[in-house]
Design an enzyme around this catalytic site. Structure first.
Site, short mmCIF file in Angstrom:
data_model
loop_
_atom_site.label_atom_id
_atom_site.label_comp_id
_atom_site.label_asym_id
_atom_site.label_seq_id
_atom_site.Cartn_x
_atom_site.Cartn_y
_atom_site.Cartn_z
N HIS A 193 -4.60 1.38 7.18
CA HIS A 193 -3.35 1.90 7.36
C HIS A 193 -3.20 3.12 6.49
CE1 HIS A 193 1.29 1.27 8.00
NE2 HIS A 193 0.95 1.97 6.71
N GLU A 194 -3.52 2.94 5.30
CA GLU A 194 -3.44 3.97 4.17
C GLU A 194 -4.36 5.09 4.33
OE1 GLU A 194 -0.81 3.52 2.58
OE2 GLU A 194 -0.51 1.40 3.16
N GLY A 200 0.73 -1.07 0.02
CA GLY A 200 0.00 0.02 -0.14
C GLY A 200 0.75 1.20 0.09
N GLN A 247 2.92 10.20 1.30
CA GLN A 247 4.46 9.56 1.32
C GLN A 247 5.11 9.86 0.22
OE1 GLN A 247 2.42 5.38 2.02
NE2 GLN A 247 4.23 5.44 3.20
N CYS A 299 5.65 0.05 7.15
CA CYS A 299 5.47 1.20 6.44
C CYS A 299 6.72 1.39 5.43
CB CYS A 299 4.83 2.30 7.33
SG CYS A 299 4.36 3.93 6.63
N LEU A 300 6.29 1.82 4.38
CA LEU A 300 7.55 2.18 3.61
C LEU A 300 8.19 3.52 4.00
CD1 LEU A 300 5.79 1.63 0.08
CD2 LEU A 300 7.57 0.02 1.27
N HIS A 333 -2.74 7.47 6.72
CA HIS A 333 -1.78 8.38 6.12
C HIS A 333 -2.44 9.80 5.51
CE1 HIS A 333 1.93 6.34 6.37
NE2 HIS A 333 1.59 5.28 5.53
#
Ligand code: NI
Length: 175
Positions: A139-140, A48, A53, A97-98, A143
Site C-alpha cells: 500500500h505504501e 504506514g 502524503q 488510508c490516512l 503511494h
C-alpha cells in the site's frame, strides 16, 4: 524519537497522484523527515505513511504494523523501497488510508512480498513480509507511484469515496 508532526494531505490532491523521485543520497535532513513521518503516523494513528502524503515527493515510507497489545513497536524507515518478488498466493485485507479518512474497503494483493530498501543509516536491507506487513508495505509503495487503495475498487465505489472526501475537504476549509 521526538519528530515533528506534519499535516496529512487528503484525497483528491494532485500530489497523491504523482510518481515520486528516487532518493539519491541520505542526508540528516532526510533522516529528520523520516522521524517526523513516524511521529505523524503514530499520532494519526496509522500503521504506514508515505512521503507524498505530507507533500514530499521522494521515495520514502515508514511503517509499523505491530499492534499495541502485541509487543514492542517496530518502526521501519524505507528509502527507495522496491518489491523484488511476490507470491502467487493472494490475501484480502480491509484497507484504509490516512489520506482517505474513515473509508475502508477490501483489497486483494499478493500474500508475501520480498522488499529491498535502504534504511536510515544508508544500509541496504532485504526482507520477506507476510500478512498485514505485506499488505501495508505494498500500500505504501503504491503511494510512491501515485496509486491509492481506492484505485483497486470498482469505478462507482471509487467515485463515491472521492465525492465524500471532496465534501470533507470543503467542510474542513470552512471550519
Ligand atoms: Ni495510504
Amino acid at each position: 524519537m521526538g519528530g515533528m508532526k506534519h499535516p496529512i494531505l487528503i484525497h483528491p490532491d494532485p500530489r497523491l497522484k504523482k510518481v515520486c523521485a528516487e532518493v539519491p543520497d541520505l542526508s540528516d535532513e532526510l533522516r529528520v523527515l523520516a522521524d517526523d513521518m513516524l511521529e505523524t503516523m503514530y499520532d494519526a494513528p496509522g500503521i504506514g505513511l508515505a512521503a507524498p502524503q505530507i507533500g514530499i515527493m521522494e521515495r520514502l515510507i515508514v511503517l509499523d504494523c505491530v499492534r499495541e497489545d502485541e509487543g514492542d513497536p517496530r518502526p521501519l524507515v524505507m528509502f527507495n523501497p522496491r518489491i523484488v518478488a511476490s507470491s502467487d498466493e493472494q490475501n484480502v485485507y480491509e484497507e484504509g488510508c490516512l489520506s482517505i479518512p474513515d473509508q475502508y474497503a477490501e483489497v486483494t494483493r499478493p500474500k508475501l512480498v520480498q522488499v529491498e530498501w535502504m534504511d536510515r543509516n544508508g544500509t541496504a536491507q532485504s526482507e520477506e513480509f507476510d500478512g498485514l506487513w505485506a499488505t501495508c508495505v505494498q500500500h505504501e509503495i503504491d503511494h510512491l507511484d501515485g496509486k491509492l487503495f481506492i484505485d483497486y475498487l470498482k469505478p462507482l465505489k471509487r467515485q463515491m469515496i472521492t465525492r465524500k472526501m471532496q465534501k470533507l475537504k470543503r467542510e474542513r476549509a470552512r471550519a
